[in-house]
Design a protein around this motif. Sequence first.
Motif, PDB file in Angstrom:
ATOM      1  N   ASP A 180       0.838  -1.208   0.000  1.00 28.52           N
ATOM      2  CA  ASP A 180       0.000   0.000   0.000  1.00 28.52           C
ATOM      3  C   ASP A 180       0.868   1.252   0.000  1.00 28.52           C
ATOM      4  N   LEU A 181       1.968   1.184   0.768  1.00 29.60           N
ATOM      5  CA  LEU A 181       2.854   2.348   0.881  1.00 29.60           C
ATOM      6  C   LEU A 181       3.588   2.598  -0.427  1.00 29.60           C
ATOM      7  N   PHE A 182       4.083   1.524  -1.044  1.00 32.83           N
ATOM      8  CA  PHE A 182       4.849   1.631  -2.298  1.00 32.83           C
ATOM      9  C   PHE A 182       4.217   0.696  -3.331  1.00 32.83           C
ATOM     10  N   PRO A 183       3.121   1.131  -3.983  1.00 34.60           N
ATOM     11  CA  PRO A 183       2.382   0.232  -4.890  1.00 34.60           C
ATOM     12  C   PRO A 183       3.256  -0.357  -6.003  1.00 34.60           C
ATOM     13  N   VAL A 184       4.287   0.369  -6.429  1.00 33.33           N
ATOM     14  CA  VAL A 184       5.123  -0.150  -7.516  1.00 33.33           C
ATOM     15  C   VAL A 184       5.777  -1.475  -7.126  1.00 33.33           C
ATOM     16  N   LEU A 185       5.991  -1.684  -5.852  1.00 35.74           N
ATOM     17  CA  LEU A 185       6.641  -2.938  -5.426  1.00 35.74           C
ATOM     18  C   LEU A 185       5.704  -4.131  -5.605  1.00 35.74           C
ATOM     19  N   LYS A 186       4.417  -3.889  -5.495  1.00 33.55           N
ATOM     20  CA  LYS A 186       3.461  -4.992  -5.693  1.00 33.55           C
ATOM     21  C   LYS A 186       3.519  -5.450  -7.151  1.00 33.55           C
ATOM     22  N   ASP A 187       3.564  -4.474  -8.060  1.00 33.89           N
ATOM     23  CA  ASP A 187       3.637  -4.822  -9.490  1.00 33.89           C
ATOM     24  C   ASP A 187       4.922  -5.590  -9.800  1.00 33.89           C
ATOM     25  N   ARG A 188       5.970  -5.304  -9.068  1.00 34.62           N
ATOM     26  CA  ARG A 188       7.280  -5.887  -9.352  1.00 34.62           C
ATOM     27  C   ARG A 188       7.636  -7.019  -8.408  1.00 34.62           C
TER      28      ARG A 188
END
Length: 235
Positions: free
Chosen positions: A120-128
Amino acid sequence: MPDPILQISALDARYGDFQALYGVDLTLGEGEVMAIIGANGAGKSTLLRSIAGLMANGPDQIVYRGRPIGALRADQIAGLGIALVPEGRQLFPSLSVEENLLIGGRVKRDGPWSLAAVYDLFPVLKDRRAQPSTSLSGGQQQMVAIGRALMANPDLILFDEISLGLAPIIIRSIYDALPGIVAGGMSAIIVEQDIAKALSVSSRVYCLQEGRVSLEGASCTVSREEISRAYFGIA
Ligand code: ATP
């Protein structure tokens, strides 16, 4: 000032024959965000490494919530709720983003941080999340390093050179995340080269010069002249 979470007294640190810290005294309050500034080689990383149990300290020189921790191992200190976001990120290159994050979660502590909260804090990490950590940009890797520290649900988080080498837009997104990180009462020490940034996010600031504390003050009241003197040793 709130009750201290961390008290450091007369802390020396050495690398072999080289002395990097000389008699450092420092007090951090519960829930406080403190900045540490100073020129290259002043001893900022060494100070954070000492707190995190990565240097040989005297047992009583570092006291955390009333308990001397100076002689504890790094893993014991992590278990007490102190997490370091190291300079240079130091991710595990052969592991994915998510595997790197899960390593932080091996320190079993209760708290608000989980994989979902980090994503939630760093959404780009979920994609990656399935990609090797090395395939991410420097800024995204810094987010992984921060997320890995948060996964341990620390009460005190130590950021070493939080924005070094990152693009301004990434620095902004990392600093934008900071209030959400400390909102639950987490205490933080931020080592930062950017003095204006350091002062804007902290309530108090310490400056190190050649291993000694050269300035301690409220971030909103220290003057440019005081900082120049403390930083460079000139008025
Ligand atoms: P920078 O902003 O450049 O990261 P710093 O303020 O974090 O600097 P430290 O990394 O703590 O400074 O280094 C303090 C001093 O200790 C420096 O003179 C450095 O050369 C020395 N030092 C750091 N690590 C080692 C090491 N592993 N072996 C020997 N000397 C070291």
